[in-house]
Design a protein around this motif. Sequence first.
Motif, short mmCIF file in Angstrom:
data_model
loop_
_atom_site.label_atom_id
_atom_site.label_comp_id
_atom_site.label_asym_id
_atom_site.label_seq_id
_atom_site.Cartn_x
_atom_site.Cartn_y
_atom_site.Cartn_z
N ALA A 163 0.83 -1.20 0.00
CA ALA A 163 0.00 0.00 0.00
C ALA A 163 0.87 1.25 0.00
O ALA A 163 0.42 2.32 0.37
N GLY A 164 2.12 1.11 -0.40
CA GLY A 164 3.06 2.22 -0.41
C GLY A 164 2.86 3.13 -1.61
O GLY A 164 2.02 2.88 -2.48
N PRO A 165 3.66 4.18 -1.69
CA PRO A 165 3.55 5.13 -2.80
C PRO A 165 3.95 4.49 -4.13
O PRO A 165 4.98 3.82 -4.22
N LEU A 166 3.13 4.68 -5.15
CA LEU A 166 3.39 4.06 -6.46
C LEU A 166 4.59 4.66 -7.17
O LEU A 166 5.18 4.01 -8.03
N ASP A 167 4.96 5.89 -6.81
CA ASP A 167 6.10 6.52 -7.47
C ASP A 167 7.41 6.36 -6.69
O ASP A 167 8.46 6.83 -7.13
N LYS A 168 7.38 5.65 -5.57
CA LYS A 168 8.57 5.46 -4.74
C LYS A 168 9.58 4.58 -5.47
O LYS A 168 9.24 3.59 -6.09
N ASP A 201 17.54 3.27 8.27
CA ASP A 201 17.66 2.08 9.13
C ASP A 201 16.44 1.20 8.91
O ASP A 201 15.36 1.70 8.59
N GLU A 202 16.59 -0.09 9.14
CA GLU A 202 15.49 -1.03 8.96
C GLU A 202 14.80 -0.76 7.63
O GLU A 202 13.57 -0.63 7.54
N ALA A 203 15.61 -0.70 6.57
CA ALA A 203 15.15 -0.21 5.27
C ALA A 203 13.96 -0.96 4.70
O ALA A 203 13.08 -0.35 4.10
N ALA A 204 13.90 -2.26 4.87
CA ALA A 204 12.79 -3.01 4.29
C ALA A 204 11.46 -2.70 4.97
O ALA A 204 10.40 -3.04 4.45
N TYR A 263 19.62 -21.72 -1.04
CA TYR A 263 18.35 -21.03 -0.87
C TYR A 263 18.39 -19.74 -1.69
O TYR A 263 19.39 -19.02 -1.69
N ASN A 264 17.29 -19.44 -2.37
CA ASN A 264 17.14 -18.20 -3.12
C ASN A 264 16.05 -17.38 -2.45
O ASN A 264 14.97 -17.91 -2.17
N ALA A 265 16.34 -16.12 -2.18
CA ALA A 265 15.36 -15.25 -1.54
C ALA A 265 15.54 -13.83 -2.08
O ALA A 265 16.62 -13.46 -2.54
N SER A 266 14.47 -13.06 -2.03
CA SER A 266 14.50 -11.67 -2.49
C SER A 266 13.79 -10.79 -1.49
O SER A 266 12.90 -11.25 -0.77
N PHE A 267 14.20 -9.54 -1.44
CA PHE A 267 13.51 -8.55 -0.62
C PHE A 267 13.70 -7.19 -1.28
O PHE A 267 14.49 -7.03 -2.20
N VAL A 268 12.96 -6.21 -0.79
CA VAL A 268 12.97 -4.88 -1.39
C VAL A 268 13.27 -3.85 -0.32
O VAL A 268 12.78 -3.94 0.80
N SER A 300 8.67 -4.03 2.53
CA SER A 300 8.62 -5.46 2.82
C SER A 300 7.40 -6.13 2.20
O SER A 300 7.36 -7.36 2.09
N TYR A 301 6.40 -5.35 1.79
CA TYR A 301 5.20 -5.91 1.16
C TYR A 301 5.24 -5.82 -0.36
O TYR A 301 4.28 -6.20 -1.01
N CYS A 302 6.32 -5.33 -0.92
CA CYS A 302 6.38 -5.06 -2.36
C CYS A 302 6.28 -6.34 -3.19
O CYS A 302 5.58 -6.38 -4.20
N LEU A 303 6.98 -7.39 -2.79
CA LEU A 303 6.99 -8.62 -3.58
C LEU A 303 5.89 -9.57 -3.16
O LEU A 303 5.51 -9.63 -1.99
N SER A 304 5.41 -10.34 -4.12
CA SER A 304 4.45 -11.40 -3.80
C SER A 304 5.16 -12.49 -3.01
O SER A 304 6.39 -12.57 -3.00
N VAL A 305 4.40 -13.32 -2.34
CA VAL A 305 4.97 -14.41 -1.55
C VAL A 305 5.86 -15.30 -2.43
O VAL A 305 6.93 -15.73 -2.01
N GLU A 306 5.43 -15.55 -3.64
CA GLU A 306 6.21 -16.39 -4.56
C GLU A 306 7.55 -15.74 -4.90
O GLU A 306 8.56 -16.42 -5.02
N GLU A 307 7.56 -14.43 -5.07
CA GLU A 307 8.80 -13.72 -5.40
C GLU A 307 9.75 -13.62 -4.22
O GLU A 307 10.95 -13.53 -4.41
#
Length: 134
Positions: free
Chosen positions: A28-33, A72-75, A102-107, A81-88
């Motif tokens: 639900a974050g800003p779309l232009d961020k 700090d605590e950037a994600a 293990y492969n993992a991603s975060f934003v 932290s909600y940007c990616l779908s669970v699958e991503e």
Amino acid sequence: MSNGVELTFTVDSFASLTGADCTGSAFAGPLDKQFLRVDLVVRTGETVPADYTSIFDTFLWKVRGDDGVVIDEAAMEEDASYCLSVEEDGADLDTWETNSIYNASFVVPQQGPAGTVILEPSDYVSTDRFELRY
């Protein structure tokens, strides 16, 4: 390696994206961020930690822009932290098996056009600090 435990990780890639590119249903974050997607590959050896739940937690990552501003605590900023779908998101990095990959991603938010992504694990896990330029 610490106390016989083997764990290595690499940042496979960085990718710029905006809030409009986020696929997570809870975003639900800003779309232009401006965001930065970080793709990790974690490899374990013969001995794995019994509990490393905090080595890659999103609250341990920071972003420092070339303007000197640190997030700090950037994600946790701007709903990153909600940007990616669970699958991503990929692997859950709370439990480990020996000799595994293990492969993992975060934003994280991108602080300016250039900067540094920083990981500072808890002192009881590692006294190392990792920095990578974007």
